[in-house]
Design a protein around this motif. Structure first.
Motif, short mmCIF file in Angstrom:
data_model
loop_
_atom_site.label_atom_id
_atom_site.label_comp_id
_atom_site.label_asym_id
_atom_site.label_seq_id
_atom_site.Cartn_x
_atom_site.Cartn_y
_atom_site.Cartn_z
N GLY A 184 0.85 -1.14 0.01
CA GLY A 184 -0.03 -0.06 -0.05
C GLY A 184 0.82 1.28 -0.11
N THR A 185 0.46 2.30 0.75
CA THR A 185 0.77 3.39 0.87
C THR A 185 2.54 3.56 1.37
N GLU A 186 2.38 2.89 2.46
CA GLU A 186 3.68 2.60 3.09
C GLU A 186 4.75 2.08 2.20
N TYR A 187 4.62 1.08 1.38
CA TYR A 187 5.52 0.50 0.59
C TYR A 187 5.94 1.42 -0.36
N ALA A 188 5.02 2.27 -1.07
CA ALA A 188 5.46 3.27 -2.20
C ALA A 188 6.27 4.46 -1.51
N ALA A 189 6.00 4.74 -0.34
CA ALA A 189 7.00 5.65 0.27
C ALA A 189 8.43 5.19 0.58
N GLN A 190 8.22 3.78 0.88
CA GLN A 190 9.64 3.20 1.16
C GLN A 190 10.53 3.00 0.13
N VAL A 191 9.85 2.76 -1.16
CA VAL A 191 10.57 2.13 -2.34
C VAL A 191 10.78 3.46 -3.18
N ALA A 192 10.16 4.42 -3.16
CA ALA A 192 10.13 5.67 -4.05
C ALA A 192 11.68 6.35 -3.94
N PRO A 193 11.98 6.54 -2.60
CA PRO A 193 13.32 7.33 -2.79
C PRO A 193 14.76 6.49 -3.31
N ASP A 194 14.60 5.00 -3.62
CA ASP A 194 15.50 4.26 -3.86
C ASP A 194 15.39 4.13 -5.35
N SER A 195 14.36 4.78 -6.21
CA SER A 195 14.21 4.45 -7.68
C SER A 195 14.66 5.67 -8.43
N TRP A 196 14.73 5.51 -9.78
CA TRP A 196 15.29 6.62 -10.52
C TRP A 196 14.35 7.61 -10.40
N TYR A 197 14.63 9.05 -10.88
CA TYR A 197 14.15 10.11 -10.74
C TYR A 197 12.85 10.17 -11.15
N ILE A 198 12.45 9.93 -12.48
CA ILE A 198 11.24 10.07 -13.04
C ILE A 198 10.31 9.21 -12.36
N THR A 199 10.69 7.69 -12.07
CA THR A 199 9.87 6.92 -11.45
C THR A 199 9.38 7.26 -9.93
N HIS A 200 10.50 7.84 -9.21
CA HIS A 200 10.10 8.52 -7.95
C HIS A 200 9.21 9.60 -7.96
N CYS A 201 9.20 10.41 -8.78
CA CYS A 201 8.23 11.48 -9.21
C CYS A 201 6.68 11.03 -9.43
N ALA A 202 6.73 9.93 -10.26
CA ALA A 202 5.38 9.35 -10.66
C ALA A 202 4.78 8.56 -9.42
N MET A 203 5.68 7.92 -8.74
CA MET A 203 5.30 7.34 -7.40
C MET A 203 4.67 8.26 -6.40
N THR A 204 5.60 9.42 -6.29
CA THR A 204 5.20 10.33 -5.40
C THR A 204 3.93 11.00 -6.02
N LEU A 205 3.64 11.44 -7.03
CA LEU A 205 2.57 11.87 -7.64
C LEU A 205 1.28 11.12 -7.29
N LEU A 206 1.25 9.56 -7.69
CA LEU A 206 0.24 8.87 -7.58
C LEU A 206 -0.02 8.66 -6.03
N ASP A 207 1.06 8.47 -5.17
CA ASP A 207 0.72 8.28 -3.64
C ASP A 207 0.10 9.60 -3.08
N THR A 208 0.59 11.01 -3.56
CA THR A 208 -0.01 11.99 -3.00
C THR A 208 -1.69 12.24 -3.56
N ILE A 209 -2.07 11.77 -4.68
CA ILE A 209 -3.26 11.97 -5.09
C ILE A 209 -4.14 10.80 -4.39
N HIS A 210 -3.42 9.77 -4.11
CA HIS A 210 -4.23 8.62 -3.45
C HIS A 210 -4.48 8.97 -2.06
N THR A 211 -3.56 9.41 -1.32
CA THR A 211 -3.76 9.77 0.26
C THR A 211 -4.51 11.28 0.61
N GLN A 212 -4.26 12.35 -0.51
CA GLN A 212 -4.73 13.50 -0.27
C GLN A 212 -6.16 13.62 -0.80
N CYS A 213 -6.48 12.80 -1.90
CA CYS A 213 -7.89 12.91 -2.25
C CYS A 213 -8.77 11.74 -1.90
#
Length: 88
Positions: free
Chosen positions: A1-30
């Motif tokens: 879930g959200t915890e996994y995305a937050a844990q994995v995102a910093p270790d990924s490529w920049y564009i992947t990190h940005c996409a994961m952060t965007l999706l996670d933000t939309i998921h949690t904030q909305c």
């Protein structure tokens, strides 16, 4: 879930990190489901890309109008170049 995305995102490529952060933000904030978050992100990115698409289409149309003149100038330059080579 959200915890996994937050844990994995910093270790990924920049564009992947940005996409994961965007999706996670939309998921949690909305409060949207993951599929809704992906859909919302896709629509949002496409809407942001519309001005770039319009700009590109206008440039392509302008280049299309100039192509006959550009071809003519290219042909003249080739003739001058071949005359210069023969003269050397």
């Amino acid at each position: 879930g959200t915890e996994y995305a937050a844990q994995v995102a910093p270790d990924s490529w920049y564009i992947t990190h940005c996409a994961m952060t965007l999706l996670d933000t939309i998921h949690t904030q909305c409060g949207l489901e993951w599929w809704q978050s992906i859909f919302a992100a896709t629509v949002g990115i496409r809407l942001l890309a519309v001005p770039l698409t319009i700009f590109s289409m206008r440039n392509a149309a302008a280049l299309g109008k100039l192509k006959p003149k550009l071809d003519e100038l290219t042909e003249k330059a080739a003739k001058i170049d071949s005359k210069t080579e023969k003269g050397l």
